[in-house]
Write an enzyme that holds these catalytic residues in place. Sequence first.
Site, PDB file in Angstrom:
ATOM      1  N   HIS A 128      -1.729   2.296   5.750  1.00 35.47           N
ATOM      2  CA  HIS A 128      -2.543   1.309   5.034  1.00 35.47           C
ATOM      3  C   HIS A 128      -3.184   0.392   6.068  1.00 35.47           C
ATOM      4  O   HIS A 128      -2.495  -0.231   6.881  1.00 35.47           O
ATOM      5  CB  HIS A 128      -1.684   0.549   4.019  1.00 35.47           C
ATOM      6  CG  HIS A 128      -1.263   1.447   2.886  1.00 35.47           C
ATOM      7  ND1 HIS A 128      -0.021   1.398   2.303  1.00 35.47           N
ATOM      8  CD2 HIS A 128      -1.954   2.441   2.262  1.00 35.47           C
ATOM      9  CE1 HIS A 128       0.029   2.324   1.343  1.00 35.47           C
ATOM     10  NE2 HIS A 128      -1.120   2.960   1.305  1.00 35.47           N
ATOM     11  N   ALA A 129      -4.513   0.363   6.012  1.00 36.47           N
ATOM     12  CA  ALA A 129      -5.299  -0.174   7.124  1.00 36.47           C
ATOM     13  C   ALA A 129      -4.968  -1.619   7.457  1.00 36.47           C
ATOM     14  O   ALA A 129      -4.967  -2.012   8.615  1.00 36.47           O
ATOM     15  CB  ALA A 129      -6.782  -0.040   6.772  1.00 36.47           C
ATOM     16  N   ARG A 130      -4.693  -2.431   6.425  1.00 38.21           N
ATOM     17  CA  ARG A 130      -4.527  -3.867   6.648  1.00 38.21           C
ATOM     18  C   ARG A 130      -3.149  -4.229   7.184  1.00 38.21           C
ATOM     19  O   ARG A 130      -2.911  -5.390   7.526  1.00 38.21           O
ATOM     20  CB  ARG A 130      -4.781  -4.596   5.324  1.00 38.21           C
ATOM     21  CG  ARG A 130      -3.868  -4.166   4.191  1.00 38.21           C
ATOM     22  CD  ARG A 130      -4.472  -4.557   2.837  1.00 38.21           C
ATOM     23  NE  ARG A 130      -3.634  -4.168   1.706  1.00 38.21           N
ATOM     24  CZ  ARG A 130      -4.010  -4.291   0.432  1.00 38.21           C
ATOM     25  NH1 ARG A 130      -5.206  -4.771   0.142  1.00 38.21           N
ATOM     26  NH2 ARG A 130      -3.207  -3.924  -0.543  1.00 38.21           N
ATOM     27  N   ARG A 149      -7.439  -1.398   2.522  1.00 41.13           N
ATOM     28  CA  ARG A 149      -6.177  -0.648   2.506  1.00 41.13           C
ATOM     29  C   ARG A 149      -6.343   0.855   2.745  1.00 41.13           C
ATOM     30  O   ARG A 149      -5.559   1.477   3.448  1.00 41.13           O
ATOM     31  CB  ARG A 149      -5.522  -0.861   1.128  1.00 41.13           C
ATOM     32  CG  ARG A 149      -4.363   0.065   0.791  1.00 41.13           C
ATOM     33  CD  ARG A 149      -3.871  -0.250  -0.623  1.00 41.13           C
ATOM     34  NE  ARG A 149      -2.955   0.741  -1.161  1.00 41.13           N
ATOM     35  CZ  ARG A 149      -1.625   0.602  -1.180  1.00 41.13           C
ATOM     36  NH1 ARG A 149      -1.063  -0.446  -0.616  1.00 41.13           N
ATOM     37  NH2 ARG A 149      -0.861   1.513  -1.735  1.00 41.13           N
ATOM     38  N   ASN A 159      -1.415   7.373   1.160  1.00 40.29           N
ATOM     39  CA  ASN A 159      -0.009   7.468   0.733  1.00 40.29           C
ATOM     40  C   ASN A 159       0.151   7.642  -0.779  1.00 40.29           C
ATOM     41  O   ASN A 159       1.209   7.382  -1.345  1.00 40.29           O
ATOM     42  CB  ASN A 159       0.781   6.245   1.216  1.00 40.29           C
ATOM     43  CG  ASN A 159       2.277   6.521   1.174  1.00 40.29           C
ATOM     44  OD1 ASN A 159       2.711   7.660   1.370  1.00 40.29           O
ATOM     45  ND2 ASN A 159       3.073   5.485   0.904  1.00 40.29           N
ATOM     46  N   ARG A 160      -0.904   8.086  -1.442  1.00 36.98           N
ATOM     47  CA  ARG A 160      -0.797   8.585  -2.821  1.00 36.98           C
ATOM     48  C   ARG A 160      -1.429   9.970  -2.909  1.00 36.98           C
ATOM     49  O   ARG A 160      -1.718  10.454  -3.979  1.00 36.98           O
ATOM     50  CB  ARG A 160      -1.508   7.648  -3.820  1.00 36.98           C
ATOM     51  CG  ARG A 160      -0.968   6.235  -3.877  1.00 36.98           C
ATOM     52  CD  ARG A 160       0.446   6.146  -4.439  1.00 36.98           C
ATOM     53  NE  ARG A 160       0.881   4.744  -4.553  1.00 36.98           N
ATOM     54  CZ  ARG A 160       1.378   4.037  -3.548  1.00 36.98           C
ATOM     55  NH1 ARG A 160       1.539   4.581  -2.351  1.00 36.98           N
ATOM     56  NH2 ARG A 160       1.740   2.777  -3.736  1.00 36.98           N
ATOM     57  N   HIS A 218       5.412   0.348   6.841  1.00 35.53           N
ATOM     58  CA  HIS A 218       4.426  -0.425   6.068  1.00 35.53           C
ATOM     59  C   HIS A 218       4.753  -1.912   6.164  1.00 35.53           C
ATOM     60  O   HIS A 218       5.795  -2.317   6.649  1.00 35.53           O
ATOM     61  CB  HIS A 218       4.493  -0.036   4.581  1.00 35.53           C
ATOM     62  CG  HIS A 218       4.030   1.355   4.282  1.00 35.53           C
ATOM     63  ND1 HIS A 218       2.882   1.618   3.580  1.00 35.53           N
ATOM     64  CD2 HIS A 218       4.567   2.564   4.576  1.00 35.53           C
ATOM     65  CE1 HIS A 218       2.721   2.921   3.454  1.00 35.53           C
ATOM     66  NE2 HIS A 218       3.738   3.523   4.052  1.00 35.53           N
ATOM     67  N   SER A 219       3.872  -2.733   5.604  1.00 36.47           N
ATOM     68  CA  SER A 219       4.178  -4.115   5.299  1.00 36.47           C
ATOM     69  C   SER A 219       3.486  -4.415   3.962  1.00 36.47           C
ATOM     70  O   SER A 219       2.572  -3.677   3.578  1.00 36.47           O
ATOM     71  CB  SER A 219       3.669  -5.062   6.391  1.00 36.47           C
ATOM     72  OG  SER A 219       2.256  -5.108   6.417  1.00 36.47           O
ATOM     73  N   TYR A 220       3.910  -5.437   3.166  1.00 42.50           N
ATOM     74  CA  TYR A 220       4.950  -6.384   3.493  1.00 42.50           C
ATOM     75  C   TYR A 220       5.975  -6.389   2.365  1.00 42.50           C
ATOM     76  O   TYR A 220       5.807  -5.675   1.369  1.00 42.50           O
ATOM     77  CB  TYR A 220       4.324  -7.795   3.637  1.00 42.50           C
ATOM     78  CG  TYR A 220       3.591  -8.276   2.399  1.00 42.50           C
ATOM     79  CD1 TYR A 220       4.244  -9.011   1.398  1.00 42.50           C
ATOM     80  CD2 TYR A 220       2.229  -7.969   2.207  1.00 42.50           C
ATOM     81  CE1 TYR A 220       3.575  -9.446   0.262  1.00 42.50           C
ATOM     82  CE2 TYR A 220       1.560  -8.386   1.060  1.00 42.50           C
ATOM     83  CZ  TYR A 220       2.237  -9.122   0.108  1.00 42.50           C
ATOM     84  OH  TYR A 220       1.584  -9.527  -1.026  1.00 42.50           O
ATOM     85  N   GLU A 263       9.144  -1.659   4.661  1.00 46.73           N
ATOM     86  CA  GLU A 263       8.135  -2.684   4.397  1.00 46.73           C
ATOM     87  C   GLU A 263       8.530  -3.886   5.248  1.00 46.73           C
ATOM     88  O   GLU A 263       9.543  -4.533   4.979  1.00 46.73           O
ATOM     89  CB  GLU A 263       8.100  -3.078   2.908  1.00 46.73           C
ATOM     90  CG  GLU A 263       7.714  -1.949   1.954  1.00 46.73           C
ATOM     91  CD  GLU A 263       6.213  -1.707   1.879  1.00 46.73           C
ATOM     92  OE1 GLU A 263       5.443  -2.465   2.512  1.00 46.73           O
ATOM     93  OE2 GLU A 263       5.814  -0.746   1.181  1.00 46.73           O
TER      94      GLU A 263
HETATM   95 ZN   LIG Z   1       1.539   0.148   2.898  1.00 47.40          ZN
END
Ligand SMILES: [Zn+2]
Length: 414
Positions: free
Chosen positions: A173-175, A231, A248-249, A304-306, A380
């Site tokens: 996820h880009a952000r 994202r 990621n889906r 990932h975050s968060y 996360e």
């Molecule tokens: Zn993520």
Amino acid sequence: MKSILTSALLASTAFSSVVPRAGQKVDYDGFKALRVTLPEGSENLKTQIEDLVAHVLNPGKKELDVVVAPKDIAALKALVIESKVINEDVGAALKEEGEFKAYAVPSESWFTAYHPYADHLQFLRDLQAGYTSNSAIFTLGNSVQGRTLTGIQIWGAGGRGSRPAVIIHGNVHAREWITSMTTEYFAWQLLTKYASDANVKAIVDKFDFYITPIVNPDGFVYTQTNDRLWRKNRQTVSGNTCVGRDINRNWPYKWEVTGGASTNPCSETYKGVAPGDAPENRALSAQVNTLRDSRGIRLYLDIHSYGQYILWPYGYNCNLRPENNAQHQTLAQRAQAAIRAVSGTAYTIGPSCSTLYATTGSSTDYTDVTGNATYSYTYELRDTGTYGFTLPANQIQPTVRETWAGVLSMFKDA
Ligand SMILES: [Zn+2]
């Protein structure tokens, strides 16, 4: 939302520099992050909220964290039962992320600032150049816009490719900028501590590590040029002006199940037209399949975050557990304790659907079932919403250090 995205979209086609340019980026000054509570059975309401806000930060949850323009705050509050401000000024928080620093040869100071995409690649190459006898740069394939998914392989005394695989993916996820910094810190620790730290030597001798810090390079670059809170990837959808699949889906396992992803191309969790139709996803699943068929996969980590969670399968069904659920739980509990021991940071652990939210076509379900990985986890990272994706630069070192303690514990136990 629509006006922002449209202008960002127009700007995005004009250039692809990694250096943000004034006037091109979405300006979040005065935008607020709110945590809103929805009434039960509110799927239509979710769509209305998606249309109103600039971004949904945690799509899938009942309590949504959203970023909203000042002019839309009143309309949003009218839609929901309850709302709480979690960040008064998202634009101000972005400034706390800190400036990019000029690139220097790998050192601990790398982990004191965020960096442009090109510097991340240079960091990997320079790190590898210092350890040529037990590391190599690898590529997994290309993104939509032709960037190469680039990683570093690390091995020990048994020689290259002789041990079960540990696969680590970051920044899908880009952000989620903290996640590439953190996965790079894992590679940094494994290589720089191998000769001096018996614990690190033991785990490097036990596994082959395949670490890809940025598996969504197009999206990552876009967060630096156009919209810090983007994202997805940057894939277009035929007949629709909205851009991006949620990589990621998009994994080809239980992709077709409903309720854990969106079929709307404008949604943050758009699953794509067909399973595995994002080129980035094809590159990642091919890596999993190849390593499954060679030495096997002992551990898969998707960073990932968060939210501060350690999650394991399954995402697509809240009642199912993997065969070795108890072992998944034990490793996660020990990692949770190791993180807490470093910094006091509290993590929540559990099977992903029942602990956080339903996801379909997600990485850890695929690696568990199709990849036959012994262990599959999603991390996360920090925080729990105050800064969200825009964690200030002064939290990079504390975050990478505590997370390293958690994954080191898993490497020992796996
Ligand atoms: Zn993520």
